[in-house]
Write an enzyme that holds these catalytic residues in place. Structure first.
Site: not given
Length: 305
Positions: A142, A163, A192, A235, A237, A249
């Protein structure tokens, strides 16, 4: 075969509960085998979660792996206890004389800042330069991938209008690459991020090869021609609930985020998301370890890489 970790690392109990073979330092001392030495510069604020996610991806291989966790000395994480960092992490100064079979540089939540404004940018540049002579193959994730593309090849990043968050379909452009051995023609992976690198800029660099792209998320995988450097913009992972945690969040912060694309069933945040990229993540890391680290690294890694 196991991933070797420090005694007491929090990831141990989580991974053992998933029936992943973890070997502590104490047990490893009684085995006569040279494990692959993998370093991981963890730039994420949620260090324990990131450790666990990447260790999980590294674990599905017959190779024994010894992982060294690394942190920057010019910036100390405010989201991880100092006790954890002191117990399990080394600074760059402590490992700069060490050669690694493989090295991983994670993402970081600083992508909306110019690279040079990041507090630890100078230290990161020193580490990225060091990997050219002290890591047989380096895997960037990333923002770590964007930073390395910029540092090594001058590839810029661009701010997105909103985003990029969700699970996106990807197409393989280099189907004969060993990195994608066992993959389907298309695969899912999470993204992300607030910024992107662009195909036209990568194509201007003859030392780089685009390996996989997404019609919606853009470039996903890039490698250097000598396969010493890999750049993954997503990502793979991530856990099943990581994008949800980030989304809620941001909701709590009043940021009015978009619902992650193709993630919650029916795009309904009240529903539990499904894990649909675990097999891809496992294959990605396993193939990197097997074909680009284990099969080509010198047995004596004190030799110059």
């Amino acid at each position: 075969m196991p991933v070797k970790i420090a005694d007491g690392l929090p990831a141990q109990s989580i991974l053992e509960d998933e029936h992943i073979f973890i070997m502590t330092e104490h047990r490893a001392l009684h085995q006569d085998i040279r494990p692959l030495k993998i370093g991981m510069l963890n730039l994420m604020p949620t260090k324990i979660a990131t450790e666990t996610q990447i260790l999980r991806c590294l674990s599905n291989t017959p190779l024994q792996i010894e992982v060294t966790l690394v942190q920057t000395s010019t910036y100390t994480s405010k989201n991880t206890s100092s006790e954890h960092l002191l117990t399990f992490y080394k600074t760059f100064d402590e490992i700069r004389g060490t050669n690694f079979d493989g090295f991983i540089i994670t993402g970081a939540p600083v992508e909306q800042m110019p690279f040079e404004d990041v507090e630890y940018w100078n230290e990161l540049c020193e580490i990225m330069e060091w990997t050219k002579t002290h890591s047989h193959s380096t895997f960037h994730i990333c923002w770590g991938a964007q930073a390395a593309l910029y540092y090594h090849y001058g590839v810029p990043k661009y701010q997105l209008d909103s985003k990029m968050s969700g699970v996106f379909n990807h197409q393989i452009l280099t189907p004969k690459s060993r990195l994608f051995r066992g993959f389907d023609s298309e695969f899912l992976a999470p993204h992300s991020r607030h910024t992107e690198v662009r195909i036209e800029d990568i194509e201007k660099v003859p030392e780089l090869k685009i390996m996989a792209v997404s019609p919606e998320a853009g470039i996903y995988a890039v490698c250097s021609e000598d396969s010493k450097q890999f750049f993954i913009t997503g990502h793979s992972e991530y856990d099943a609930d990581t994008l949800a945690s980030e989304y809620f969040r941001d909701v709590d912060r009043g940021l009015d985020p978009h619902v992650p694309v193709n993630y919650f069933p029916d795009d309904d945040p009240t529903k539990t998301p499904l894990m649909r990229w675990r097999s891809h993540a496992t294959l990605l890391y396993t193939n990197w370890l097997n074909y680009f680290v284990y099969q080509t690294t010198p047995f004596d890694i004190s030799e110059k890489v």
